[in-house]
Design a protein around this motif. Structure first.
Motif, mmCIF file in Angstrom:
data_model
loop_
_atom_site.group_PDB
_atom_site.id
_atom_site.type_symbol
_atom_site.label_atom_id
_atom_site.label_comp_id
_atom_site.label_asym_id
_atom_site.label_seq_id
_atom_site.Cartn_x
_atom_site.Cartn_y
_atom_site.Cartn_z
ATOM 1 N N LYS A 11 0.911 -0.997 0.007
ATOM 2 C CA LYS A 11 -0.045 -0.004 -0.070
ATOM 3 C C LYS A 11 0.932 1.183 0.181
ATOM 4 N N LEU A 12 1.406 1.622 -1.293
ATOM 5 C CA LEU A 12 2.199 2.795 -1.126
ATOM 6 C C LEU A 12 1.413 4.014 -1.299
ATOM 7 N N HIS A 85 -5.125 7.416 -2.600
ATOM 8 C CA HIS A 85 -5.001 6.086 -3.158
ATOM 9 C C HIS A 85 -5.904 5.270 -2.317
ATOM 10 N N CYS A 86 -7.172 5.460 -2.135
ATOM 11 C CA CYS A 86 -8.105 4.773 -1.121
ATOM 12 C C CYS A 86 -8.088 3.318 -1.513
ATOM 13 N N ASP A 87 -8.101 2.371 -0.732
ATOM 14 C CA ASP A 87 -8.389 1.174 -0.755
ATOM 15 C C ASP A 87 -9.857 0.677 -1.402
ATOM 16 N N ASN A 88 -10.691 1.668 -0.914
ATOM 17 C CA ASN A 88 -12.198 1.370 -1.555
ATOM 18 C C ASN A 88 -12.414 2.594 -2.284
ATOM 19 N N ALA A 89 -11.814 2.581 -3.330
ATOM 20 C CA ALA A 89 -11.499 3.962 -4.053
ATOM 21 C C ALA A 89 -13.006 3.886 -5.011
ATOM 22 N N GLY A 107 -0.953 -0.843 -5.009
ATOM 23 C CA GLY A 107 -2.364 -0.142 -4.593
ATOM 24 C C GLY A 107 -2.274 1.363 -5.123
ATOM 25 N N ILE A 108 -1.482 1.513 -6.285
ATOM 26 C CA ILE A 108 -1.750 2.878 -6.730
ATOM 27 C C ILE A 108 -2.733 3.072 -7.670
ATOM 28 N N VAL A 109 -3.584 4.180 -7.580
ATOM 29 C CA VAL A 109 -4.723 4.325 -8.070
ATOM 30 C C VAL A 109 -4.235 5.218 -9.607
ATOM 31 N N LEU A 110 -4.359 4.531 -10.618
ATOM 32 C CA LEU A 110 -3.889 5.384 -12.045
ATOM 33 C C LEU A 110 -5.139 5.303 -12.819
ATOM 34 N N VAL A 111 -4.994 6.038 -13.972
ATOM 35 C CA VAL A 111 -5.821 6.208 -15.387
ATOM 36 C C VAL A 111 -5.015 6.059 -16.476
ATOM 37 N N ASN A 112 -5.701 5.165 -17.218
ATOM 38 C CA ASN A 112 -4.947 4.900 -18.523
ATOM 39 C C ASN A 112 -5.678 5.742 -19.633
ATOM 40 N N GLU A 113 -4.756 6.932 -19.659
ATOM 41 C CA GLU A 113 -5.439 8.168 -20.415
ATOM 42 C C GLU A 113 -5.799 7.821 -21.844
ATOM 43 N N SER A 114 -5.341 6.587 -22.639
ATOM 44 C CA SER A 114 -5.855 6.433 -23.994
ATOM 45 C C SER A 114 -7.124 5.645 -24.038
ATOM 46 N N ALA A 115 -7.650 5.310 -22.646
ATOM 47 C CA ALA A 115 -8.896 4.423 -22.471
ATOM 48 C C ALA A 115 -10.144 5.414 -22.068
ATOM 49 N N CYS A 116 -9.475 6.858 -21.452
ATOM 50 C CA CYS A 116 -10.607 7.702 -20.572
ATOM 51 C C CYS A 116 -11.551 8.646 -21.935
ATOM 52 N N ILE A 117 -12.682 8.242 -21.501
ATOM 53 C CA ILE A 117 -13.817 9.104 -22.599
ATOM 54 C C ILE A 117 -14.010 10.709 -21.934
ATOM 55 N N GLY A 118 -13.257 10.964 -20.780
ATOM 56 C CA GLY A 118 -13.505 12.126 -20.104
ATOM 57 C C GLY A 118 -14.939 12.564 -19.611
ATOM 58 N N CYS A 119 -15.746 11.571 -19.277
ATOM 59 C CA CYS A 119 -16.944 11.844 -18.580
ATOM 60 C C CYS A 119 -17.102 12.461 -17.345
ATOM 61 N N THR A 203 -13.990 5.403 2.407
ATOM 62 C CA THR A 203 -13.274 5.355 0.973
ATOM 63 C C THR A 203 -11.819 4.624 1.767
ATOM 64 N N GLN A 204 -11.638 4.369 2.962
ATOM 65 C CA GLN A 204 -10.080 3.859 3.142
ATOM 66 C C GLN A 204 -9.073 4.117 2.650
ATOM 67 N N PRO A 205 -8.828 5.546 2.983
ATOM 68 C CA PRO A 205 -7.511 6.234 2.181
ATOM 69 C C PRO A 205 -6.337 5.591 2.626
ATOM 70 N N VAL A 206 -5.416 5.476 1.654
ATOM 71 C CA VAL A 206 -4.065 4.865 2.152
ATOM 72 C C VAL A 206 -3.179 6.008 2.760
ATOM 73 N N ASN A 207 -3.235 7.108 2.260
ATOM 74 C CA ASN A 207 -2.670 8.247 2.474
ATOM 75 C C ASN A 207 -3.143 8.648 4.150
ATOM 76 N N LYS A 208 -2.136 9.082 4.995
ATOM 77 C CA LYS A 208 -2.546 9.473 6.507
ATOM 78 C C LYS A 208 -1.971 11.059 6.517
ATOM 79 N N TYR A 209 -2.763 11.564 7.302
ATOM 80 C CA TYR A 209 -2.539 13.010 7.975
ATOM 81 C C TYR A 209 -1.967 12.767 9.240
ATOM 82 N N LEU A 210 -0.952 13.603 9.502
ATOM 83 C CA LEU A 210 -0.441 13.627 11.291
ATOM 84 C C LEU A 210 -0.978 15.144 11.753
#
Lengths: 254, 289
Positions: A11-12, A85-89, A107-119, A203-210
């Motif tokens: 879970k980076l 980078h939520c676990d339950n994104a 666990g990185i959440v990414l977008v494949n830009e060549s498949a994105c229809i921009g909705c 959403t169970q975010p991976v990033n945390k805040y102190l």
């Protein structure tokens, strides 16, 4: 595939220290720079030198003021915000094309830009405002956790962290594996009481805040005060005469 | 949320079109030949016109076919499938009615069910978003389905069904507004939970940028809420009140057409408010709703 993986090997993510952040926006600029020059569509600006500049950013720094209920002075908290980078994104499951995905290996959440229809539906689904549609390329942009830096063997080892982490002059941003309880970031979260943003969203975010540490409070123990008490309440000399003369006139207040 | 004209036109017209298809699939009205053709042309024009309008808000409409791939998780993808299936099934049923005067009723029932499922999937695109408390819940599908059925009955000329359905849709609309106005407060998401800052009152001190951005334009569209109270009254009068009065009057095709037109105008106003008044929780980071 926009179904979420049940678990991810690692879970980076980022740990952001709200106590240390000075609000300099260097992370915003280094993020914009790296992600414009490298992976994916560049982060466009429109009307950059005009009256109404707008552009896409993957990381933005808000500032909040916290006013305590007691008489303590308010404090200013600088608040960097990027994809968690939520676990339950929710942004991943709404995507109709499969362009949005969460990687099983880290666990990185990414977008494949060549498949994105921009909705834009993923940007609606994200409660944190982590996704922005690029005004020029019309595809969804989001934090990649600098996936093209962290595994990049062409870079010196100290540079294999996200650009925002590498550039932060205050050391307020930490990068690591939050799925490993022994990692430095996990230890930091445990020690400092790291928390999730909007936990009620599920959403169970991976990033945390102190949290910001409590501020020092000056005690009101002025040992010289008794010796500096005013000697007299009435004016002396010319001002004293003026005061008495004016007070003697009709209509003066008692 | 940003009340994009393409989305307002799409959801309103396709909702009406699929509502009409549901009634036609049930065999109401039972017309054949040229009259049936006219009904089906109207239904297809509304449904397909709406779908084409929806493509205008895409950044890359040339990749729209990819939207059929993620039906396992995405309501938008399910909507795409259900819409196409409905158009196909109702198309075959329509051919029987128009060209051969045949009534393939099981196929009609299937088409009607698919038409309503399409409207349901459209509503679930919005109802599934937890980040927009006003939409998140079972009222949104109820709202869309009741409007679609009322509009469909109106277009199909089913006066007996249209009157109670319009009354029902108006009632649901009122509940949607009353529930929606307190939805963000009830959701429990506040600036404090959004920032996690404790120990005092949290106030947005300085935004991250001096100008606007995609998030504010798309999700914190405050300017669209300016005439909310007036638009609500207009929705009730044009969308429900006038059509019901016109239906009660002795039947006349011109009055029927007028009822349909005022209903559509009213639903445009309602749909504008549906988007413009929906508060996204990201606004909390900006101290806005």
């Amino acid at each position: 595939m926009t179904q979420l993986p049940t678990t991810t090997t690692r879970k980076l993510g980022l740990v952001i220290d709200l106590d240390t952040c000075v609000g300099c926006h260097a992370c915003v600029i280094s993020c914009k720079g790296w992600n414009t020059e490298n992976y994916g569509a560049p982060l466009a600006d429109e009307d950059a030198y005009g009256a109404n500049p707008v552009g896409s950013f993957l990381n933005r720094v808000h500032s909040f003021e916290v006013t305590p209920a007691d008489d303590a002075p308010p404090s200013l908290v600088h608040f960097p915000k990027s994809c968690l980078h939520c676990d339950n994104a929710p942004c991943v499951t709404v995507c109709p094309t499969g362009a949005s995905y969460k990687r099983v290996e880290d666990g990185i959440v990414l977008v494949n830009e060549s498949a994105c229809i921009g909705c834009g539906l993923c940007a609606w689904a994200c409660p944190y405002g982590a996704r922005e549609l690029d005004p020029r390329e019309k595809v969804m942009k989001k934090c990649t956790l600098c996936v093209d830096r962290i595994y990049n063997e062409n870079l010196p080892e100290e540079d294999r962290v996200p650009a925002c982490v590498r550039t932060c002059p205050a050391g307020a941003r930490h990068f690591g594996d939050l799925g490993d309880s022994e990692s430095a970031v996990s230890q930091l979260v445990a020690q400092r009481g790291g928390f999730d943003l909007m936990p009620e969203m599920g959403t169970q975010p991976v990033n945390k805040y102190l949290p910001p540490r409590p501020k020092d409070q000056l005690q009101e123990t002025d040992i010289l005060a008794p010796f500096l008490a005013p000697v007299t309440d009435t004016s002396q000399g010319f001002l004293g005469w003026l005061d008495r003369a004016l007070s003697a006139l009709p209509g003066a207040k008692e | 949320m940003h009340p994009a004209p393409s989305i307002i036109v799409f959801t309103t017209l396709s909702g009406l079109g699929f509502g009409l298809m549901a009634f036609l699939g049930l065999g109401l009205p039972g017309s054949t030949g040229w009259v049936a053709l006219a009904f089906y042309v109207i239904a297809y024009a509304l449904a397909c016109g709406g779908l084409v309008a929806s493509a205008f808000h895409l950044g890359h409409p040339e990749r729209a076919l990819r939207a059929f791939s993620q039906w396992r998780s995405s309501w938008l993808s399910r909507e795409a499938w259900l819409a196409v299936l409905t158009l196909l099934v109702v198309g075959i049923f329509a051919a029987g009615r128009v060209f051969w005067g045949q009534l393939w009723q099981p196929l009609g029932w299937l088409g009607a069910a698919l038409a309503l499922a399409t409207v349901y999937s459209t509503s679930m695109i919005y109802a599934s978003l937890a980040a927009i408390p006003r939409w998140h819940g079972p009222l949104t599908p109820l709202h869309f389905l009741s409007l679609s059925l009322a509009g469909g009955a109106l277009l199909a000329g089913q006066v007996g069904a249209a009157l109670p359905l319009l009354a029902l849709a108006a009632g649901v609309q009122l509940v949607v507004w009353m529930q929606g106005d307190g939805a963000l407060a009830r959701s429990g998401t506040t600036m404090a939970s959004a920032t996690g800052l404790q120990g005092g009152a949290v106030r947005a001190f300085e935004p991250p940028h001096t100008g606007t951005n995609y998030l504010l334009r798309e999700m914190v569209h405050i300017v669209g809420r300016k005439h909310a109270a007036r638009l609500r009254v207009l929705t009730l009068i044009l969308g429900f009140g006038l059509p019901m009065v016109l239906l009660v009057l002795p039947f006349n095709h011109w009055l029927g057409l007028l009822a349909v037109l005022t209903h559509v105008l009213g639903i445009f106003a309602s749909r504008w408010l549906f988007f413009a008044q929906a508060e996204h929780v990201v606004g909390l980071y900006y101290g806005k709703r």
